[in-house]
Design a protein around this motif. Structure first.
Motif, PDB file in Angstrom:
ATOM      1  N   GLY A  21       0.783  -1.224   0.000  1.00 58.47           N
ATOM      2  CA  GLY A  21       0.000   0.000   0.000  1.00 58.47           C
ATOM      3  C   GLY A  21       0.817   1.277   0.000  1.00 58.47           C
ATOM      4  N   THR A  22       2.126   1.183   0.213  1.00 55.46           N
ATOM      5  CA  THR A  22       2.949   2.385   0.300  1.00 55.46           C
ATOM      6  C   THR A  22       3.896   2.551  -0.890  1.00 55.46           C
ATOM      7  OG1 THR A  22       4.625   1.261   1.613  1.00 55.46           O
ATOM      8  CG2 THR A  22       2.876   2.383   2.823  1.00 55.46           C
ATOM      9  N   VAL A  23       3.675   1.794  -1.945  1.00 51.58           N
ATOM     10  CA  VAL A  23       4.521   1.933  -3.128  1.00 51.58           C
ATOM     11  C   VAL A  23       4.200   3.261  -3.793  1.00 51.58           C
ATOM     12  CG1 VAL A  23       5.049   0.980  -5.409  1.00 51.58           C
ATOM     13  CG2 VAL A  23       4.711  -0.549  -3.473  1.00 51.58           C
ATOM     14  N   ASP A  24       5.233   4.060  -4.013  1.00 55.61           N
ATOM     15  CA  ASP A  24       5.061   5.369  -4.637  1.00 55.61           C
ATOM     16  C   ASP A  24       5.052   5.185  -6.154  1.00 55.61           C
ATOM     17  OD1 ASP A  24       5.440   7.892  -5.792  1.00 55.61           O
ATOM     18  OD2 ASP A  24       6.622   8.598  -4.089  1.00 55.61           O
ATOM     19  N   PRO A  25       3.939   5.458  -6.812  1.00 58.29           N
ATOM     20  CA  PRO A  25       3.863   5.263  -8.266  1.00 58.29           C
ATOM     21  C   PRO A  25       4.910   6.073  -9.031  1.00 58.29           C
ATOM     22  CG  PRO A  25       1.685   5.728  -7.364  1.00 58.29           C
ATOM     23  CD  PRO A  25       2.672   5.920  -6.259  1.00 58.29           C
ATOM     24  N   GLU A  26       5.256   7.252  -8.530  1.00 61.81           N
ATOM     25  CA  GLU A  26       6.248   8.081  -9.213  1.00 61.81           C
ATOM     26  C   GLU A  26       7.631   7.428  -9.169  1.00 61.81           C
ATOM     27  OE1 GLU A  26       7.996  12.527  -8.691  1.00 61.81           O
ATOM     28  OE2 GLU A  26       5.818  12.283  -8.557  1.00 61.81           O
ATOM     29  N   ILE A  27       8.006   6.906  -8.023  1.00 54.94           N
ATOM     30  CA  ILE A  27       9.299   6.227  -7.908  1.00 54.94           C
ATOM     31  C   ILE A  27       9.295   4.960  -8.761  1.00 54.94           C
ATOM     32  CG2 ILE A  27      10.827   4.953  -6.332  1.00 54.94           C
ATOM     33  CD1 ILE A  27      10.065   7.011  -4.183  1.00 54.94           C
ATOM     34  N   THR A  28       8.188   4.228  -8.728  1.00 55.79           N
ATOM     35  CA  THR A  28       8.069   3.023  -9.545  1.00 55.79           C
ATOM     36  C   THR A  28       8.239   3.358 -11.021  1.00 55.79           C
ATOM     37  OG1 THR A  28       6.596   2.045  -7.911  1.00 55.79           O
ATOM     38  CG2 THR A  28       6.587   1.061 -10.103  1.00 55.79           C
ATOM     39  N   TRP A  29       7.589   4.424 -11.490  1.00 58.77           N
ATOM     40  CA  TRP A  29       7.701   4.830 -12.884  1.00 58.77           C
ATOM     41  C   TRP A  29       9.135   5.242 -13.228  1.00 58.77           C
ATOM     42  CZ3 TRP A  29       5.362   3.697 -17.035  1.00 58.77           C
ATOM     43  CH2 TRP A  29       5.585   4.427 -18.196  1.00 58.77           C
ATOM     44  N   GLU A  30       9.805   5.937 -12.312  1.00 63.74           N
ATOM     45  CA  GLU A  30      11.206   6.322 -12.544  1.00 63.74           C
ATOM     46  C   GLU A  30      12.090   5.087 -12.685  1.00 63.74           C
ATOM     47  OE1 GLU A  30      12.488   8.980  -9.484  1.00 63.74           O
ATOM     48  OE2 GLU A  30      11.067  10.530 -10.064  1.00 63.74           O
ATOM     49  N   ILE A  31      11.852   4.088 -11.875  1.00 62.56           N
ATOM     50  CA  ILE A  31      12.623   2.849 -11.968  1.00 62.56           C
ATOM     51  C   ILE A  31      12.381   2.187 -13.319  1.00 62.56           C
ATOM     52  CG2 ILE A  31      12.838   0.483 -11.059  1.00 62.56           C
ATOM     53  CD1 ILE A  31      12.242   1.754  -8.262  1.00 62.56           C
ATOM     54  N   ILE A  32      11.124   2.124 -13.724  1.00 64.93           N
ATOM     55  CA  ILE A  32      10.773   1.483 -14.992  1.00 64.93           C
ATOM     56  C   ILE A  32      11.367   2.235 -16.179  1.00 64.93           C
ATOM     57  CG2 ILE A  32       8.841   0.976 -16.554  1.00 64.93           C
ATOM     58  CD1 ILE A  32       7.170   0.434 -13.963  1.00 64.93           C
ATOM     59  N   THR A  33      11.255   3.553 -16.177  1.00 65.27           N
ATOM     60  CA  THR A  33      11.661   4.327 -17.347  1.00 65.27           C
ATOM     61  C   THR A  33      13.135   4.731 -17.341  1.00 65.27           C
ATOM     62  OG1 THR A  33      10.934   6.406 -16.328  1.00 65.27           O
ATOM     63  CG2 THR A  33       9.347   5.234 -17.732  1.00 65.27           C
TER      64      THR A  33
END
Length: 50
Positions: A21-33
């Motif tokens: 529940g605490t995964v930051d979508p912005e950080i996740t997207w930065e990791i992916i991209t």
């Protein structure tokens, strides 16, 4: 562009693995991209030189 150690710091990995529940979508997207393409190129270079 700085690559994180193994794409994710140990703390990031713990957040993803244990605190869904605490995964930051912005950080996740930065990791992916940002991080994964750099890691992919790095791995391809190592494989090609082996």
């Amino acid at each position: 562009m700085m690559m994180r150690y193994c794409c994710m710091k140990p703390l990031d990995r713990n957040i993803v693995a244990h605190s869904y529940g605490t995964v930051d979508p912005e950080i996740t997207w930065e990791i992916i991209t940002d991080d994964i393409p750099v890691l992919k190129q790095y791995c391809s270079t190592i494989i090609a030189s082996a």
